[in-house]
Design an enzyme around this catalytic site. Structure first.
Site, PDB file in Angstrom:
ATOM      1  N   CYS A   4       0.852  -1.194   0.000  1.00 31.36           N
ATOM      2  CA  CYS A   4       0.000   0.000   0.000  1.00 31.36           C
ATOM      3  C   CYS A   4       0.894   1.253   0.000  1.00 31.36           C
ATOM      4  O   CYS A   4       1.730   1.429   0.893  1.00 31.36           O
ATOM      5  CB  CYS A   4      -0.909   0.003   1.222  1.00 31.36           C
ATOM      6  SG  CYS A   4      -1.783   1.568   1.442  1.00 31.36           S
ATOM      7  N   CYS A   7       0.588   3.334   3.222  1.00 31.54           N
ATOM      8  CA  CYS A   7       1.248   2.672   4.360  1.00 31.54           C
ATOM      9  C   CYS A   7       2.763   2.853   4.263  1.00 31.54           C
ATOM     10  O   CYS A   7       3.441   3.044   5.288  1.00 31.54           O
ATOM     11  CB  CYS A   7       0.895   1.190   4.393  1.00 31.54           C
ATOM     12  SG  CYS A   7      -0.731   0.822   5.084  1.00 31.54           S
ATOM     13  N   ASP A  30      -0.147  16.673  -1.466  1.00 32.39           N
ATOM     14  CA  ASP A  30      -0.432  15.829  -2.627  1.00 32.39           C
ATOM     15  C   ASP A  30       0.652  16.044  -3.689  1.00 32.39           C
ATOM     16  O   ASP A  30       1.068  17.164  -3.960  1.00 32.39           O
ATOM     17  CB  ASP A  30      -1.818  16.172  -3.194  1.00 32.39           C
ATOM     18  CG  ASP A  30      -2.331  15.090  -4.141  1.00 32.39           C
ATOM     19  OD1 ASP A  30      -3.305  14.411  -3.781  1.00 32.39           O
ATOM     20  OD2 ASP A  30      -1.742  14.921  -5.239  1.00 32.39           O
ATOM     21  N   HIS A  46      -4.067   1.062   8.264  1.00 31.78           N
ATOM     22  CA  HIS A  46      -4.613   0.833   6.928  1.00 31.78           C
ATOM     23  C   HIS A  46      -6.114   0.574   6.985  1.00 31.78           C
ATOM     24  O   HIS A  46      -6.569  -0.357   7.649  1.00 31.78           O
ATOM     25  CB  HIS A  46      -3.915  -0.366   6.267  1.00 31.78           C
ATOM     26  CG  HIS A  46      -4.388  -0.619   4.872  1.00 31.78           C
ATOM     27  ND1 HIS A  46      -3.880   0.050   3.779  1.00 31.78           N
ATOM     28  CD2 HIS A  46      -5.358  -1.441   4.396  1.00 31.78           C
ATOM     29  CE1 HIS A  46      -4.503  -0.353   2.692  1.00 31.78           C
ATOM     30  NE2 HIS A  46      -5.400  -1.270   3.036  1.00 31.78           N
ATOM     31  N   ASN A  87     -12.848  10.313  -1.698  1.00 31.67           N
ATOM     32  CA  ASN A  87     -13.303   9.532  -2.847  1.00 31.67           C
ATOM     33  C   ASN A  87     -13.410   8.069  -2.427  1.00 31.67           C
ATOM     34  O   ASN A  87     -12.525   7.559  -1.732  1.00 31.67           O
ATOM     35  CB  ASN A  87     -12.318   9.658  -4.014  1.00 31.67           C
ATOM     36  CG  ASN A  87     -12.321  11.049  -4.619  1.00 31.67           C
ATOM     37  OD1 ASN A  87     -13.377  11.672  -4.753  1.00 31.67           O
ATOM     38  ND2 ASN A  87     -11.143  11.551  -4.964  1.00 31.67           N
ATOM     39  N   THR A  95      -7.985   6.172  -6.346  1.00 31.94           N
ATOM     40  CA  THR A  95      -6.845   5.487  -6.968  1.00 31.94           C
ATOM     41  C   THR A  95      -5.909   4.866  -5.945  1.00 31.94           C
ATOM     42  O   THR A  95      -5.136   3.971  -6.286  1.00 31.94           O
ATOM     43  CB  THR A  95      -6.036   6.461  -7.844  1.00 31.94           C
ATOM     44  OG1 THR A  95      -5.573   7.541  -7.034  1.00 31.94           O
ATOM     45  CG2 THR A  95      -6.878   6.990  -8.998  1.00 31.94           C
ATOM     46  N   HIS A  98      -6.227   3.382   0.515  1.00 34.31           N
ATOM     47  CA  HIS A  98      -5.952   3.642   1.937  1.00 34.31           C
ATOM     48  C   HIS A  98      -6.639   4.983   2.144  1.00 34.31           C
ATOM     49  O   HIS A  98      -6.255   5.976   1.505  1.00 34.31           O
ATOM     50  CB  HIS A  98      -4.444   3.710   2.164  1.00 34.31           C
ATOM     51  CG  HIS A  98      -4.011   4.008   3.574  1.00 34.31           C
ATOM     52  ND1 HIS A  98      -3.003   3.310   4.214  1.00 34.31           N
ATOM     53  CD2 HIS A  98      -4.407   4.957   4.447  1.00 34.31           C
ATOM     54  CE1 HIS A  98      -2.813   3.801   5.425  1.00 34.31           C
ATOM     55  NE2 HIS A  98      -3.665   4.816   5.597  1.00 34.31           N
ATOM     56  N   HIS A 100      -8.125   8.531   2.574  1.00 35.21           N
ATOM     57  CA  HIS A 100      -7.439   9.828   2.658  1.00 35.21           C
ATOM     58  C   HIS A 100      -8.465  10.925   2.452  1.00 35.21           C
ATOM     59  O   HIS A 100      -9.352  10.814   1.605  1.00 35.21           O
ATOM     60  CB  HIS A 100      -6.321   9.934   1.621  1.00 35.21           C
ATOM     61  CG  HIS A 100      -6.695   9.486   0.248  1.00 35.21           C
ATOM     62  ND1 HIS A 100      -6.755   8.150  -0.110  1.00 35.21           N
ATOM     63  CD2 HIS A 100      -7.055  10.180  -0.851  1.00 35.21           C
ATOM     64  CE1 HIS A 100      -7.119   8.052  -1.370  1.00 35.21           C
ATOM     65  NE2 HIS A 100      -7.323   9.270  -1.853  1.00 35.21           N
ATOM     66  N   HIS A 102      -8.872  14.587   1.193  1.00 29.60           N
ATOM     67  CA  HIS A 102      -8.255  15.698   0.451  1.00 29.60           C
ATOM     68  C   HIS A 102      -8.686  17.011   1.109  1.00 29.60           C
ATOM     69  O   HIS A 102      -9.873  17.198   1.422  1.00 29.60           O
ATOM     70  CB  HIS A 102      -8.768  15.724  -0.995  1.00 29.60           C
ATOM     71  CG  HIS A 102      -8.397  14.551  -1.841  1.00 29.60           C
ATOM     72  ND1 HIS A 102      -7.355  14.594  -2.744  1.00 29.60           N
ATOM     73  CD2 HIS A 102      -8.952  13.324  -1.956  1.00 29.60           C
ATOM     74  CE1 HIS A 102      -7.284  13.419  -3.380  1.00 29.60           C
ATOM     75  NE2 HIS A 102      -8.238  12.641  -2.923  1.00 29.60           N
TER      76      HIS A 102
HETATM   77  P1  AMP Z   1      -7.710   9.519  -4.912  1.00 32.41           P
HETATM   78  O1  AMP Z   1      -7.897   9.694  -6.396  1.00 32.41           O
HETATM   79  O2  AMP Z   1      -8.813  10.137  -4.095  1.00 32.41           O
HETATM   80  O3  AMP Z   1      -7.443   8.073  -4.533  1.00 32.41           O
HETATM   81  O4  AMP Z   1      -6.437  10.384  -4.544  1.00 32.41           O
HETATM   82  C1  AMP Z   1      -5.137   9.867  -4.487  1.00 32.41           C
HETATM   83  C2  AMP Z   1      -4.235  11.055  -4.420  1.00 32.41           C
HETATM   84  O5  AMP Z   1      -2.955  10.633  -4.031  1.00 32.41           O
HETATM   85  C3  AMP Z   1      -4.069  11.814  -5.760  1.00 32.41           C
HETATM   86  O6  AMP Z   1      -4.489  13.165  -5.598  1.00 32.41           O
HETATM   87  C4  AMP Z   1      -2.576  11.687  -6.034  1.00 32.41           C
HETATM   88  O7  AMP Z   1      -2.037  12.833  -6.648  1.00 32.41           O
HETATM   89  C5  AMP Z   1      -2.005  11.446  -4.651  1.00 32.41           C
HETATM   90  N1  AMP Z   1      -0.730  10.750  -4.621  1.00 32.41           N
HETATM   91  C6  AMP Z   1      -0.393   9.620  -5.292  1.00 32.41           C
HETATM   92  N2  AMP Z   1       0.859   9.249  -4.976  1.00 32.41           N
HETATM   93  C7  AMP Z   1       1.329  10.171  -4.097  1.00 32.41           C
HETATM   94  C8  AMP Z   1       2.571  10.342  -3.408  1.00 32.41           C
HETATM   95  N3  AMP Z   1       3.597   9.485  -3.564  1.00 32.41           N
HETATM   96  N4  AMP Z   1       2.693  11.401  -2.587  1.00 32.41           N
HETATM   97  C9  AMP Z   1       1.686  12.268  -2.421  1.00 32.41           C
HETATM   98  N5  AMP Z   1       0.485  12.156  -3.028  1.00 32.41           N
HETATM   99  C10 AMP Z   1       0.314  11.123  -3.862  1.00 32.41           C
HETATM  100 ZN    ZN Z   2      -2.387   1.432   3.612  1.00 30.22          ZN
END
Ligand code: AMP
Ligand code: ZN
Length: 114
Positions: A4, A7, A30, A46, A87, A95, A98, A100, A102
């Protein structure tokens, strides 16, 4: 979970620009910001999607939401306004599996969202 992404950020295996952390939460910028402020708040533990939350997680989710408000305030957006988004699964565009929160600020957001 070893596979993950978030994680791995919690563990420090993948770098992130952290803006806050405590025993339960980590918040970081982000990597692909959609606004001048775009922070992600995650639990250290997680949880794949909102669908896996249980009643015992109510305090954790409350901490996430209150931390979003605190981070927005620290960045000067409390009165002007900001957007918070969870989301969940494919139709919402999740995407990283885990959970999150925003936290976006610094521009005008439209409604309904895209
Ligand atoms: P979601 O589409 O709601 O799952 O958002 C996932 C978010 O994680 C997206 O806005 C990505 O830009 C962000 N993201 C992906 N990889 C990383 C990373 N290594 N560091 C910081 N943000 C990330
Ligand atoms: Zn995780």
């Amino acid at each position: 979970m070893a596979d993950c992404l978030f994680c791995r950020i919690v563990a420090g295996d993948i770098p992130a620009t952290r803006v806050y952390e405590d025993d339960h939460l980590v918040a970081f910028k982000d990597i692909n910001p959609q606004a001048p402020m775009h922070v992600l708040i995650i639990p250290r533990r997680h949880v794949a999607t909102l669908n896996e939350l249980a009643s015992g997680d109510d305090a954790l989710v409350g901490e996430m939401v209150r931390r979003a408000a605190a981070i927005a305030a620290e960045n000067g957006y409390a009165q002007r306004g900001y957007r918070t988004v969870f989301n969940c699964n494919a139709d919402a565009g999740q995407t990283v599996f885990h959970i999150h929160l925003h936290v976006l600020g610094g521009r005008l957001f439209t409604w309904p969202p895209g």
